[in-house]
Write a protein that holds these residues in place. Structure first.
Motif, PDB file in Angstrom:
ATOM      1  N   VAL A  24       0.843  -1.207   0.000  1.00  8.82           N
ATOM      2  CA  VAL A  24       0.000   0.000   0.000  1.00  8.82           C
ATOM      3  C   VAL A  24       0.877   1.255   0.000  1.00  8.82           C
ATOM      4  CG1 VAL A  24      -1.657   1.358   1.350  1.00  8.82           C
ATOM      5  CG2 VAL A  24      -1.987  -1.106   1.080  1.00  8.82           C
ATOM      6  N   MET A  25       1.877   1.246   0.872  1.00 10.26           N
ATOM      7  CA  MET A  25       2.752   2.424   0.947  1.00 10.26           C
ATOM      8  C   MET A  25       3.517   2.611  -0.358  1.00 10.26           C
ATOM      9  SD  MET A  25       4.264   2.834   4.751  1.00 10.26           S
ATOM     10  CE  MET A  25       4.873   1.229   5.032  1.00 10.26           C
ATOM     11  N   PHE A  26       3.935   1.472  -0.949  1.00 14.29           N
ATOM     12  CA  PHE A  26       4.672   1.539  -2.216  1.00 14.29           C
ATOM     13  C   PHE A  26       3.819   2.228  -3.287  1.00 14.29           C
ATOM     14  CE2 PHE A  26       4.889  -0.833  -6.317  1.00 14.29           C
ATOM     15  CZ  PHE A  26       6.007  -0.204  -6.839  1.00 14.29           C
ATOM     16  N   VAL A  27       2.537   1.794  -3.391  1.00 12.63           N
ATOM     17  CA  VAL A  27       1.659   2.363  -4.418  1.00 12.63           C
ATOM     18  C   VAL A  27       1.442   3.855  -4.153  1.00 12.63           C
ATOM     19  CG1 VAL A  27      -0.686   2.330  -5.363  1.00 12.63           C
ATOM     20  CG2 VAL A  27       0.515   0.179  -4.951  1.00 12.63           C
ATOM     21  N   VAL A  28       1.159   4.180  -2.874  1.00 14.55           N
ATOM     22  CA  VAL A  28       0.909   5.589  -2.538  1.00 14.55           C
ATOM     23  C   VAL A  28       2.162   6.425  -2.810  1.00 14.55           C
ATOM     24  CG1 VAL A  28       0.365   7.190  -0.665  1.00 14.55           C
ATOM     25  CG2 VAL A  28      -0.866   5.027  -0.841  1.00 14.55           C
ATOM     26  N   LEU A  29       3.309   5.911  -2.389  1.00 14.77           N
ATOM     27  CA  LEU A  29       4.543   6.695  -2.528  1.00 14.77           C
ATOM     28  C   LEU A  29       5.025   6.744  -3.985  1.00 14.77           C
ATOM     29  CD1 LEU A  29       6.302   5.480   0.691  1.00 14.77           C
ATOM     30  CD2 LEU A  29       5.337   7.721   0.272  1.00 14.77           C
TER      31      LEU A  29
ATOM     32  N   GLY B 134       5.572  10.077  -5.710  1.00 17.98           N
ATOM     33  CA  GLY B 134       6.821  10.326  -6.434  1.00 17.98           C
ATOM     34  C   GLY B 134       6.540  10.893  -7.820  1.00 17.98           C
ATOM     35  N   LEU B 135       5.507  10.334  -8.482  1.00 22.01           N
ATOM     36  CA  LEU B 135       5.147  10.844  -9.811  1.00 22.01           C
ATOM     37  C   LEU B 135       4.653  12.287  -9.723  1.00 22.01           C
ATOM     38  CD1 LEU B 135       3.292   7.752 -11.356  1.00 22.01           C
ATOM     39  CD2 LEU B 135       5.524   8.661 -12.000  1.00 22.01           C
TER      40      LEU B 135
ATOM     41  N   GLY C 177       9.088   3.050  -4.271  1.00 25.41           N
ATOM     42  CA  GLY C 177       8.205   4.066  -4.861  1.00 25.41           C
ATOM     43  C   GLY C 177       9.001   5.063  -5.672  1.00 25.41           C
ATOM     44  N   THR C 178      10.111   5.538  -5.102  1.00 28.00           N
ATOM     45  CA  THR C 178      10.931   6.516  -5.817  1.00 28.00           C
ATOM     46  C   THR C 178      11.673   5.856  -6.973  1.00 28.00           C
ATOM     47  OG1 THR C 178      11.249   7.602  -3.702  1.00 28.00           O
ATOM     48  CG2 THR C 178      12.676   8.313  -5.479  1.00 28.00           C
ATOM     49  N   ALA C 179      12.122   4.622  -6.742  1.00 31.33           N
ATOM     50  CA  ALA C 179      12.871   3.925  -7.794  1.00 31.33           C
ATOM     51  C   ALA C 179      12.015   3.777  -9.051  1.00 31.33           C
ATOM     52  CB  ALA C 179      13.330   2.561  -7.299  1.00 31.33           C
ATOM     53  N   VAL C 180      10.718   3.460  -8.844  1.00 29.60           N
ATOM     54  CA  VAL C 180       9.838   3.271 -10.002  1.00 29.60           C
ATOM     55  C   VAL C 180       9.459   4.621 -10.613  1.00 29.60           C
ATOM     56  CG1 VAL C 180       7.609   2.375 -10.755  1.00 29.60           C
ATOM     57  CG2 VAL C 180       8.982   1.058  -9.155  1.00 29.60           C
TER      58      VAL C 180
END
Lengths: 424, 237
Positions: free
Chosen positions: A294-299, A303-304, A402-405
């Motif tokens: 969840v945090m990954f998707v939100v972040l 990030g985008l 999140g930032t990497a993607v």
């Protein structure tokens, strides 16, 4: 460069506030839920170990096969010599004989006619022995609601709820109607000297506590016991070591062809606790995984959004001569700073809630009225060393991923239009 | 290319696909720029000024022809090599200043040196020197939003010159400034050109800038139509 990035993160709230809040929330919940699950699991293990399973338990193979029925006709005989051997071979453990028994408790009136009667489940332990640790293990001193602790032979403690149901008073006689280990009927009079509240529904409904010697006499179990419980001398359960001890014992003493030969089982392999342990471990992994995702998707989205907001800044930096790889790594470093800050705050808040719940707990007794699991009615969290670090896994990993993607866009940015873009 | 020449373009062509058509933004341009020049590419919108600046600034590559900037063939540079060349030898000044808003004036000017890994003592000295040149040493701790347009552009100049580049490219640097600030900024640039011997190349159609130039290259539809050297004495003071 690190200081430069840190200043940017701290000064630009729109860069850091939302991601930090997301991480704080996720990490806080991860830490709290981990501590909560650990606490519940730990209480369950402790309750089971103290009351029923020990860290390891020795019974006969036949008793183990039918242990639900508490078949004392299959009890261990020659228990004193078995304990002496265990004490010699496993010197870092404490060995305690117990008898679990079932039967009826009969409360007679003044004419010795039955006034009240109810099924009971009993635990007999070496309570009256000198330097007995059973009182502490069974937590009897704290559990007494009225009356006193056993002081001499012929006395029992009875669950307070059960005593109220039977309307039995202190110092009244209670007759245990059961069967001896040889199959004949046993009638034995006890004096009720105290009532106890175990805080475990399964026991509060109808348990009695008696001294081992009394029950050995009542059930004709001279030098016999249903089981011998082994505890590590620091009373902390060690899952791997208990497995090794069991393996070693069974290799020495257990004969699969002989149903009366002793067999040792570790705590995790009793009462379905291994399954619960696996479920809890899976649960913790799922919790961490869900929050991570969840945090990954939100972040990732944050990030985008951040990349769009910082489009101009990124362009200037590329024009000035920062290469794309350096810029990408700088963004990752920023995310790590945000991840660490968020994880620290989230862990601090999560630990605070966990400590509060470790001391206060939540009484779930009303939801467990029909439960047969030996488990405290009060669910508490338990803060462990892992509680301090577990939140950093989703906290840092999610921001990093999140930032990497989202940062891959940097590599797609064309420098050929920078002058035009930066005129806006 | 002669030693004194910083930039040389030979038959430079830049084409952009526009649907089925191809737009020729730069058409067979052969120019050279020497050390210490104060030149401008002049022309109306769409004449190819910015495209030319993009290519000699290593932000873009030519479609045809050769471009040599500071000894490097632009068309052969990788992204990383081009970034390194920009970082070490080329300063950029943009129309809209493009300062990093969360950083102070000092930190904005310091940034190119951070990328170069210049030690902290040297960095501090270089930044203060650059701010001294543009007359903003006393605003080192200010944030960009506390500066006027003219001050912001002078900070951008300080950021461009702090690494003492051989080449400074300025795209419409006075477009967002009033007349007084424009002249102040241009005076600063002239002074830096003389003191640092840095080559300035402007892209502009602003008369205020044009009157400062010592060489005017007029572009129309991607072609050089005039390349004239100006009398130094004619520069406004």
């Amino acid at each position: 460069m690190f200081r430069f990035l840190l200043k940017g993160v701290l000064r630009d709230r729109s860069r850091s506030l939302f991601p930090v809040l997301v991480i704080v929330a996720g990490v806080m919940l991860t830490v709290f839920m981990y501590s909560w699950l650990s606490g519940v699991l730990n209480d369950m293990f402790d309750s089971n170990a103290s009351l029923q399973t020990g860290h390891v338990k020795i019974t006969t193979r036949a008793y183990a096969a039918q242990s639900v029925q508490r078949p004392n006709d299959l009890a261990i005989i020659g228990v004193d010599s078995l304990i002496a051997e265990c004490e010699a071979k496993f010197s870092d453990m404490v060995w305690l004989p117990r008898i679990e028994f079932g039967g009826l408790i009969d409360i007679p009136d003044e004419n010795m006619e039955t006034r009240a009667q109810g099924p009971t489940f009993g635990i007999a332990a070496k309570i009256l022995s000198k330097n007995s640790i059973e009182k502490d293990l069974l937590n009897l001193e704290q559990a007494i609601v009225s009356g006193r602790m056993l002081q001499q032979s012929g006395e029992i403690l009875i669950a307070d709820e059960f005593a109220k149901k039977l309307k039995v008073n202190l110092n009244e006689t209670a007759t245990l109607i059961s069967s001896t280990m040889h199959g004949s009927t046993s009638l034995y009079n006890f004096t009720v000297v105290g009532t106890v509240h175990f805080g475990i529904n399964a026991m509060d409904r109808g348990a009695i506590i008696a001294d081992l010697a009394d029950i050995q006499t009542a059930l004709d179990m001279e030098d016999a016991a249903s089981e011998v419980l082994g505890f590590f001398d620091d009373f902390h359960y060690k899952i791997k070591k208990s497995g090794l001890v069991s393996e070693q014992f069974n290799k020495l003493y257990s004969d699969p062809q002989e149903e009366f030969s002793p067999v040792m089982v570790a705590l995790a392999n009793q009462n379905g606790l291994a399954d619960m342990l696996h479920m809890a471990t899976a649960g913790i992994s799922i919790i961490v995984g869900i929050f991570l995702f969840v945090m990954f998707v939100v972040l990732w989205n944050a990030g985008l959004m951040g990349s769009i907001r910082r489009y101009g800044e990124i362009g200037v930096r590329l024009a000035i001569g920062e290469d794309k790889g350096h810029l990408y790594r700088a963004m990752l470093m920023e995310s790590l700073i945000i991840g660490v800050i968020g994880s620290l705050i989230g862990t601090a808040i999560g630990l605070t809630f966990s400590y509060i719940m470790q001391y206060k707990g939540i009484d779930m007794g009303s939801t467990m009225k029909n439960s047969t699991i030996l488990m405290s009615n009060i669910y508490r969290a338990r803060v462990t060393t892992t509680s301090y670090v577990i939140g950093f896994i989703p906290g840092i990993l999610a921001t990093f991923l999140g930032t990497a993607v989202s940062g891959i866009g940097i590599y797609k940015r064309q420098t050929s239009q920078l002058f035009k873009e930066l005129e806006v | 290319m002669q030693d004194s020449q910083l930039i040389e373009t030979q038959n430079l062509v830049k084409k952009f696909p526009m649907g089925r058509e191809t737009l020729v933004a730069l058409d067979n341009i052969s120019l050279s720029f020497s050390k210490g020049e104060f030149s401008g590419i002049i022309g109306p919108s769409g004449s190819g000024k910015t495209t030319f600046l993009n290519i000699i600034g290593t932000l873009d590559v030519p479609s045809e022809g050769n471009v040599n900037v500071l000894g490097a063939q632009v068309e052969n540079l990788s992204h990383k090599e081009a970034a390194q060349l920009r970082n070490r030898h080329i300063g950029f000044i943009f129309q809209t200043f493009n300062l990093l808003p969360v950083y102070t004036v000092f930190e904005n000017v310091e940034f190119p040196l951070l990328l170069q890994g210049v030690p902290v003592d040297k960095r501090k000295q270089a930044v203060m020197d650059a701010l001294d040149w543009v007359g903003l040493a006393d605003r080192a701790k200010s944030r960009p939003n506390q500066l006027s347009g003219g001050e912001s552009q002078r900070v951008a100049i300080a950021r461009a010159i702090v690494k003492k580049p051989s080449l400074i490219l300025a795209d419409e640097p006075t477009a967002n400034l009033d007349a007084e600030n424009s002249h102040n900024v241009l005076q600063t640039m002239v002074q830096l050109n003389q003191e640092l011997e840095a080559t300035f190349i402007f892209s502009t159609h602003d008369e205020k800038v044009i009157q400062y130039l010592r060489r005017k290259i007029s572009l129309i539809d991607g072609k050089v139509v005039k390349d004239e050297a100006m009398d130094l004495v004619a520069q406004p003071s």
